[in-house]
Structure formats: C-alpha cells, structure tokens
Design an enzyme around this catalytic site. Sequence first.
Site, PDB file in Angstrom:
ATOM      1  N   ASP A 182       0.366  -0.762  -8.510  1.00  0.00           N
ATOM      2  CA  ASP A 182      -0.231  -2.022  -8.057  1.00  0.00           C
ATOM      3  C   ASP A 182       0.840  -3.048  -7.686  1.00  0.00           C
ATOM      4  OD1 ASP A 182      -2.529  -3.697  -7.671  1.00  0.00           O
ATOM      5  OD2 ASP A 182      -2.076  -4.726  -9.553  1.00  0.00           O
ATOM      6  N   LYS A 211       4.788 -14.806   1.220  1.00  0.00           N
ATOM      7  CA  LYS A 211       4.989 -15.991   0.367  1.00  0.00           C
ATOM      8  C   LYS A 211       6.148 -16.819   0.924  1.00  0.00           C
ATOM      9  CE  LYS A 211       3.118 -14.057  -3.875  1.00  0.00           C
ATOM     10  NZ  LYS A 211       2.007 -14.919  -4.270  1.00  0.00           N
ATOM     11  N   HIS A 249       5.147  -4.809  -4.073  1.00  0.00           N
ATOM     12  CA  HIS A 249       5.676  -6.177  -4.156  1.00  0.00           C
ATOM     13  C   HIS A 249       7.097  -6.232  -4.729  1.00  0.00           C
ATOM     14  CE1 HIS A 249       1.641  -7.099  -3.197  1.00  0.00           C
ATOM     15  NE2 HIS A 249       1.148  -7.165  -4.401  1.00  0.00           N
ATOM     16  N   LYS A 273      -2.970  -3.021   0.852  1.00  0.00           N
ATOM     17  CA  LYS A 273      -2.443  -2.136  -0.166  1.00  0.00           C
ATOM     18  C   LYS A 273      -3.517  -1.894  -1.230  1.00  0.00           C
ATOM     19  CE  LYS A 273      -0.615  -3.705  -3.886  1.00  0.00           C
ATOM     20  NZ  LYS A 273      -1.585  -4.395  -4.740  1.00  0.00           N
ATOM     21  N   HIS A 280       1.367  -8.801   0.617  1.00  0.00           N
ATOM     22  CA  HIS A 280       1.256 -10.260   0.761  1.00  0.00           C
ATOM     23  C   HIS A 280       2.444 -11.000   0.145  1.00  0.00           C
ATOM     24  CE1 HIS A 280      -0.449 -10.244  -3.336  1.00  0.00           C
ATOM     25  NE2 HIS A 280      -0.228 -11.531  -3.368  1.00  0.00           N
ATOM     26  N   LYS A 315       0.549  -7.806 -16.803  1.00  0.00           N
ATOM     27  CA  LYS A 315      -0.626  -8.676 -16.926  1.00  0.00           C
ATOM     28  C   LYS A 315      -0.738  -9.144 -18.375  1.00  0.00           C
ATOM     29  CE  LYS A 315      -3.232  -6.958 -13.017  1.00  0.00           C
ATOM     30  NZ  LYS A 315      -3.076  -8.107 -12.116  1.00  0.00           N
TER      31      LYS A 315
HETATM   32  C1  BG6 Z   1      -2.118  -7.880  -5.959  1.00  0.00           C
HETATM   33  C2  BG6 Z   1      -2.423  -7.023  -7.141  1.00  0.00           C
HETATM   34  O1  BG6 Z   1      -1.511  -7.128  -4.945  1.00  0.00           O
HETATM   35  O2  BG6 Z   1      -1.242  -8.927  -6.352  1.00  0.00           O
HETATM   36  C3  BG6 Z   1      -3.020  -7.846  -8.266  1.00  0.00           C
HETATM   37  O3  BG6 Z   1      -3.332  -6.005  -6.761  1.00  0.00           O
HETATM   38  C4  BG6 Z   1      -2.136  -9.016  -8.599  1.00  0.00           C
HETATM   39  O4  BG6 Z   1      -3.218  -7.048  -9.427  1.00  0.00           O
HETATM   40  C5  BG6 Z   1      -1.777  -9.790  -7.336  1.00  0.00           C
HETATM   41  O5  BG6 Z   1      -2.826  -9.851  -9.508  1.00  0.00           O
HETATM   42  C6  BG6 Z   1      -0.741 -10.854  -7.632  1.00  0.00           C
HETATM   43  O6  BG6 Z   1      -0.590 -11.642  -6.496  1.00  0.00           O
HETATM   44  P1  BG6 Z   1      -0.176 -13.148  -6.623  1.00  0.00           P
HETATM   45  O7  BG6 Z   1      -0.011 -13.600  -5.206  1.00  0.00           O
HETATM   46  O8  BG6 Z   1      -1.266 -13.846  -7.351  1.00  0.00           O
HETATM   47  O9  BG6 Z   1       1.113 -13.150  -7.402  1.00  0.00           O
END
Ligand code: BG6
Length: 484
Positions: free
Chosen positions: A229, A176, A234, A142, A172, A334
């Site tokens: 993003d 998890k 997600h 992505k 991803h 963030k």
């Molecule tokens: C990514 C984003 O897909 O996921 C990032 O591009 C983000 O900006 C990250 O920090 C967060 O993933 P995780 O697994 O650390 O929660």
Amino acid sequence: MSFDLVLFGGTGDLAWRKLMPALFQAFRHGTLPADGRIIGVGRDNLSAEQYRTRIQARFNEVELAKRPSEEEFTRFAALLQFVRMDLSLPDDYAGLGQLLKARNADTVVMYVATAPTLFTTVCEQLAMAGLNTPNVRVVLEKPLGHDLASNRAINQTVRRIFSENQIFRIDHYLGKPAVQNLFALRFGNALFEPLWRREHIANIQITIAEELGVEKRGAFYDNTGALRDMVQNHALQLLCAIGMEPPINAHADAIRDEKLKVLRSLKPWTPEALAQDVIRGQYAAGTVGGAPVKAYRQEEGVNPESNTETFVALRTEIKNWRWAGVPFYIRTGKRLAGSDAHIEVNFRPTPHAIFNAPAGIGNSLVINLQPKDGLELHLLAQGQNNRRNSQELAAVQLDLDFDKRFGSGRVGAYERLLLDVLDGRLNLFVRSDEQEEAWRWVEPILEHWEADAKGPRLYNSGTWGPSAASAMIARDGYCWSEEA
Ligand code: BG6
C-alpha cells in the site's frame, strides 16, 4: 479545450474523498477547463440529479474552507453526469461511447478508480468499443497489481491498447507540493548538490506515519498490507526523488529514466538482510489522540487471525558511486503516535570537534511533506545564554514554511495530478518499467514473510511501532528523529 472525464468507480471511496473535492478545487480556482463534463460511472441506478445530491452530501465531510457554497455547488454540479454500467458488459461501453461521441471532446480521460482486478477488463472493453483513440488518456490508480506478475500482466494489456504517453499511472505522493519542491530544491539550486552524496551524508530517513487506522477499507487492506500500500509506491518514489541523479531536462522521460536507475541500484535482498533489515508490525489496541482505538484484527472486514502488516520499517542502500554505503531507512505505518510524513537527510558530523556540541543533533535537512510542507535546516549555533562557556553550542533551526511563504491555498496533490492529465503532462506519473522494478524489489520481502510463520510484531496503537524498528536503526549507530 473541451474535455470529458469518465470516472470508473464514480461512487467509490476515492471519488468521494479525493477526486470530487480535487475537481471542485480546480473548478473554484478556474483552472479546470470550462468546457467539460465529469461522468461518474457506477453500478447503482442513479439519475444525474441523485448523483449530484450524493456528492453534495459528501462535501460536508471536506474541511470547511474547501466546501462549496450552495451557489458554487450549483455551478459545479452542471458538469456532473452519471452513467450506470456493468463493467463486464460490452453493451454498456457502447452506450458510453455514444454519449462521448455525441460531443466529441478534444480530450477524453478514462479515470479507472476501481479494484485493480478490473483494470484490464475496463481497458479491453474500451478498446472493443473503439474508445482508445489518440485523444483518450487513461488514468490508473494504485495499487497496480498485487505482485510483479499481476503488475506486468496489467501493464502489458494496457500498453497493447494505449501508447505509453496516454497512460497516467497515479502515485499521488508525486503530486504533493513538498515532493515538487524537493525536485526544485535539488535541481533548481546548486547549494546542496556538492553535499548530496556519500562523502557528506550519513543516512537518510523516510517516514510516512499515520494516526488513522484502516477505516472502512479493512477488507481491501487485509489483502494488501503496508508494503504494497505504501512502500512499493509512495515511499520508493520519495527515495527516488532524493537519490536520483539530475535529469538532463525536465521532461517526463528524462525524470523517469533517472528514477528507474535508482530502483535498479537498490541493494538486492539476501536472507540475512531480510531477517535483520525489514521489520513488519501490526497494530494492537491502544490510544490515539486521547481516544481508545481497537486492534487491527478487530477492524471490520479484517480476518481476526490476520498476519497482514500495518507497519514496515526497512533499511536499504543505493549501490552506485553517489550513495554506496549510505543507509536509507523507510518507515511507514498506521495508528502511529502522529500523522507526519517527512524525509530527514542527516549529514556527517564535523571531522574534528573543537566545540562542545551535543551529540546527535544539528547537521540535518528535514523535508516536511505533511501535515505542513516545508524545509528545516538544523544547525548548531552559539546560543545567547551561555556567558560562561563560549565553547557550548546549541541546536537551532532555519525554517522555510511554504504555507507562510506561498499561502495555504496551494494546489493539492490530486488537483495537481488531474490538471496534469488534462494537459497531457506525464512528469509526475509513473512509467511501467519503474513500477515493475519497484515490484521486483519488494517481492523477496513478500515471499520471505509468506514463509515466516512468526507473523508481524504487535505494537500498541499510538506508539511509533515495534521496538525492533528502533533496534534495527540503532545497529548502525543512528536513531529515528523522535528518539534524538
Ligand atoms: C494511500 C493509501 O495511497 O495513501 C492509504 O492507500 C493511505 O492507505 C494514503 O492512508 C495516505 O495518503 P496521504 O496523502 O493521506 O498521506
């Protein structure tokens, strides 16, 4: 089984931070098939030896328990090769083809961890070089596109070249352990199913909060923002996992059919909803974890007048019989006050109160994704200390800490997903129609922001985002978990 894993973007951030560590974990756990090659592809002129040295150096940034020993790295490094390629040059694909054909592995994985603008080029060039045979699987990172039109264009090209069961679109979050446990909780137990509906659930909150800023990805992020993003993929995938109907079986398409129905049932945006139910924010300077941090607009690679959002909070509904009228809140950002991802399922209060129960606590199920994954059932109980008044209830919590139960060395998201690609298991990957539906739903928000000169609301780093996010949820009579 023999495999070749070709990693386009082999010297990129994702390769160093996530993919190589995940591949090494699979290697260490003995789950990576022994007969394999990992072929990094990049523009640099590196020998295999130099590539290995770079990777070894980057492993020092990985948490201690996950770093290879010298001996382990030597064995892992034997799998690693490097090929210099210009991704627009057919000759370079022909060279790659020769390398692959000489070995003729059972499975060839093309992992495209490049900028999304290169996805179609890479796939078209692979096809021209005859590298789209049925034993080839393509993995697309992505973001897949920038909006609905670009997403469709990528999907159309890729689907002309590969069949849908050869295409692994990564989100991803689906890898998890907590998300797989959510499926297990919902579809492996009958306990919650009768309660999992509008009659018993007051609201659902999905929070993905990060303390990190944009780090070294300022230029990419400034062109992307939190909606593209995190929300389009997600957060919406989490919403689907919570909201979907039980699939008819555990096969990929049965699961994806149900997720697609959720996405199609999301409440369409009206101008009023866009104005009231979506909050965008951007971090200003502040303090995170005791240290001062700079404002988003001061980050490297970011336009000093940028209106890109680093925070989104929104309210939506799933318009079907199970969920009609139940608000679903999504919040991600963030430089927030904590790094914490969880889903809170808040049940309705008792219809008639006979105890003195404190308002707004108890009656909820919390699904923790990180930093730890587990389940918390928040209930009201009779405390031991209230000798005077037997009507007084206190909040108690039943904790199922998966680390304690299953140990902390469980399979991480990228490790799980990479192994699934090698095994050809698509359950935890996103189908093109799901992805398009998610883009279709976020697009009115993007258009609304584009036309809205006010820009994002600034929030101090180290807080929970703009206060408007609290006001939004308060309008329904609810609050975010940290405000309870
Ligand atoms: C990514 C984003 O897909 O996921 C990032 O591009 C983000 O900006 C990250 O920090 C967060 O993933 P995780 O697994 O650390 O929660």
